[in-house]
Design a protein around this motif. Sequence first.
Motif, short mmCIF file in Angstrom:
data_model
loop_
_atom_site.label_atom_id
_atom_site.label_comp_id
_atom_site.label_asym_id
_atom_site.label_seq_id
_atom_site.Cartn_x
_atom_site.Cartn_y
_atom_site.Cartn_z
N PHE A 159 0.85 -1.17 -0.06
CA PHE A 159 -0.07 0.02 -0.01
C PHE A 159 0.91 1.35 0.15
O PHE A 159 0.44 2.28 -0.65
CB PHE A 159 -0.87 -0.11 1.13
N GLY A 160 1.89 1.32 0.64
CA GLY A 160 2.90 2.15 0.68
C GLY A 160 3.62 2.65 -0.62
O GLY A 160 3.79 3.73 -1.00
N LEU A 161 3.76 1.49 -1.54
CA LEU A 161 4.25 1.61 -2.75
C LEU A 161 3.31 2.30 -3.84
O LEU A 161 3.78 3.21 -4.57
CB LEU A 161 4.83 0.44 -3.21
N ILE A 162 1.94 1.92 -3.50
CA ILE A 162 1.04 2.30 -4.49
C ILE A 162 0.71 3.75 -4.10
O ILE A 162 0.65 4.44 -5.06
CB ILE A 162 -0.24 1.36 -4.15
N ALA A 163 0.78 3.94 -2.88
CA ALA A 163 0.52 5.29 -2.58
C ALA A 163 1.47 6.36 -3.08
O ALA A 163 1.32 7.53 -3.56
CB ALA A 163 0.38 5.57 -0.98
N ALA A 164 2.83 5.83 -3.01
CA ALA A 164 3.93 6.73 -3.24
C ALA A 164 3.99 7.03 -4.95
O ALA A 164 4.20 7.96 -5.40
CB ALA A 164 5.21 6.03 -2.96
N ALA A 165 3.71 6.06 -5.61
CA ALA A 165 3.34 5.91 -6.85
C ALA A 165 2.41 6.96 -7.44
O ALA A 165 2.49 7.68 -8.37
CB ALA A 165 3.23 4.58 -7.76
N LEU A 166 1.06 6.70 -7.01
CA LEU A 166 0.12 7.49 -7.15
C LEU A 166 0.05 9.01 -6.98
O LEU A 166 -0.36 9.94 -7.52
CB LEU A 166 -1.44 6.88 -6.64
N THR A 167 0.49 9.30 -5.56
CA THR A 167 0.67 10.75 -5.09
C THR A 167 1.77 11.61 -5.89
O THR A 167 1.72 12.73 -5.88
CB THR A 167 0.84 10.62 -3.56
N ASP A 168 2.68 10.90 -6.48
CA ASP A 168 3.49 11.63 -7.34
C ASP A 168 3.09 12.00 -8.66
O ASP A 168 3.72 12.60 -9.48
CB ASP A 168 4.89 10.71 -7.40
N ARG A 169 2.01 11.74 -9.12
CA ARG A 169 1.34 11.85 -10.13
C ARG A 169 -0.01 12.75 -10.25
O ARG A 169 -0.36 13.25 -11.25
CB ARG A 169 0.56 10.64 -10.83
N ILE A 170 -0.33 13.21 -9.05
CA ILE A 170 -1.34 14.22 -8.94
C ILE A 170 -0.99 15.45 -8.31
O ILE A 170 0.12 15.41 -7.47
CB ILE A 170 -2.34 13.54 -7.95
N SER A 171 -1.60 16.48 -8.61
CA SER A 171 -1.16 17.92 -8.27
C SER A 171 -1.22 18.20 -6.67
O SER A 171 -0.49 18.89 -6.25
CB SER A 171 -2.00 18.91 -9.08
N TRP A 172 -2.16 17.68 -6.07
CA TRP A 172 -2.37 17.83 -4.70
C TRP A 172 -1.64 16.44 -3.93
O TRP A 172 -2.20 16.17 -2.77
CB TRP A 172 -3.89 17.68 -4.36
N GLY A 173 -0.63 15.87 -4.29
CA GLY A 173 0.10 14.86 -4.02
C GLY A 173 0.60 15.01 -2.64
O GLY A 173 0.37 14.02 -1.79
N ASN A 174 1.13 15.94 -2.25
CA ASN A 174 1.71 16.41 -1.11
C ASN A 174 0.73 16.59 0.07
O ASN A 174 0.98 16.24 1.11
CB ASN A 174 2.32 17.78 -1.06
N ILE A 175 -0.52 16.93 -0.33
CA ILE A 175 -1.64 16.84 0.80
C ILE A 175 -2.09 15.45 0.98
O ILE A 175 -2.33 15.19 2.12
CB ILE A 175 -2.88 17.77 0.36
N ALA A 176 -2.01 14.66 -0.02
CA ALA A 176 -2.51 13.29 0.16
C ALA A 176 -1.67 12.65 0.90
O ALA A 176 -1.76 11.74 1.91
CB ALA A 176 -2.78 12.68 -1.17
N LYS A 177 -0.20 12.81 0.60
CA LYS A 177 0.82 12.19 1.46
C LYS A 177 0.61 12.43 2.85
O LYS A 177 1.13 11.87 3.91
CB LYS A 177 2.20 12.58 1.12
N SER A 178 0.42 13.83 3.30
CA SER A 178 0.50 14.36 4.53
C SER A 178 -0.79 13.40 5.44
O SER A 178 -0.67 12.83 6.45
CB SER A 178 -0.08 15.83 4.77
N LEU A 179 -1.93 13.47 4.70
CA LEU A 179 -3.04 12.57 5.02
C LEU A 179 -2.79 11.08 5.46
O LEU A 179 -3.02 10.45 6.55
CB LEU A 179 -4.31 12.82 4.35
N ILE A 180 -2.06 10.62 4.21
CA ILE A 180 -1.80 9.30 4.61
C ILE A 180 -0.68 8.92 5.70
O ILE A 180 -0.67 8.00 6.49
CB ILE A 180 -1.14 8.63 3.45
N PHE A 181 0.15 9.79 5.76
CA PHE A 181 1.35 9.78 6.84
C PHE A 181 1.01 10.09 8.12
O PHE A 181 1.35 9.76 9.19
CB PHE A 181 2.41 10.72 6.44
N MET A 182 -0.32 10.82 8.49
CA MET A 182 -0.87 11.48 9.57
C MET A 182 -1.09 10.15 10.47
O MET A 182 -0.57 10.53 11.81
CB MET A 182 -2.02 11.89 9.37
N PRO A 183 -1.49 9.09 10.41
CA PRO A 183 -1.59 7.91 11.55
C PRO A 183 -0.21 7.51 12.14
O PRO A 183 -0.18 7.18 13.33
CB PRO A 183 -2.18 6.72 10.81
N MET A 184 0.81 8.02 11.41
CA MET A 184 2.41 7.84 12.12
C MET A 184 2.38 8.64 13.34
O MET A 184 3.42 8.32 14.35
CB MET A 184 3.19 8.05 11.01
#
Length: 320
Positions: free
Chosen positions: A113-138
């Motif tokens: 899931f981390g690999l898929i998320a890394a690949a997909l978030t790098d392809r969208i304009s709001w990828g940094n926001i998506a990464k922040s939301l996915i990383f938030m549980p950490m």
Amino acid sequence: MVLGVAACFGYFWGSNRLLDTIYPASGANIGANLTKANAIRPWLFLGPAIVILTIYLVYPVFNSIWLSFHGPSGRGWVGTSNYEWLARDGGFRESMRNNLLWLVVVPAAATFFGLIAAALTDRISWGNIAKSLIFMPMAISFIGASVIWKFIYDYRPEGADQIGALNSIVTTLGGAPQAWITLPFWNNFFLMVVLIWIQTGFAMVILSAALRGIPEETIEAAIIDGASPFQIFYKIKVPQIWGTIAVVWTTITILVLKVFDIVLAMTNGQWGSQVLANYMFDWMFRGLDFGRSSTIALVIMVLVVPIMIWNIREARKDIR
């Protein structure tokens, strides 16, 4: 934090000042003084870390080995009795089975899931926001995450209002509510979801950095050759970051071998969900048996150390 930083600064400044006073960079023996000071100075920086590691890591290992040959109070030599008990104990076998199940599912799922998320978030304009939301549980403690997911799995008798999100969905679709975390065998997977949810963000951040480090020339060559986006990802990108994937996988594996908080907070090892760390805790603080708990702790150490050594070697290869 301020006091800690100030204490570190005071130690390093004071120790270096003292060293320069003992071996001054002047006078007739300046050459010998500089040689001695340069030989001692690195140990001034390493010294505190070595002392702390010795107290909190090295000493506990040898003390656990010593206690594993003693009785419940830590006194009275019992030889290999604790190891013989461990080989026959049903609770230990259950813990080993569950830990093996966690090892198979959690590292694979979190890394995937981390690999898929890394690949997909790098392809969208709001990828940094998506990464922040996915990383938030950490940023949430394991206990905090367990409480959140315990509410999601919450069970109320059929006909009562369901406050648990999962049972609310099930009853809305016409199904019957379930006490999810009390279902033997399957409850292990419901507990695993919590750790996967937390660790996916960690895997995504590391793998995203690795994906961005792939030379653009290889991707451009694949595009010119007519490769599809999936082929580029699976046959070009993944092989080039395989070392990083392995490091992420093994890092999560080490964490899984020590998993404790989630099981303690959600089931306390009941309903067939016991794991090694929780079993060790039970014998240490509930059974008050230092010998048996130390024996279980050594099993965890034996399982963790080879993976940790391999992980460190792979990380050093990537640095080189």
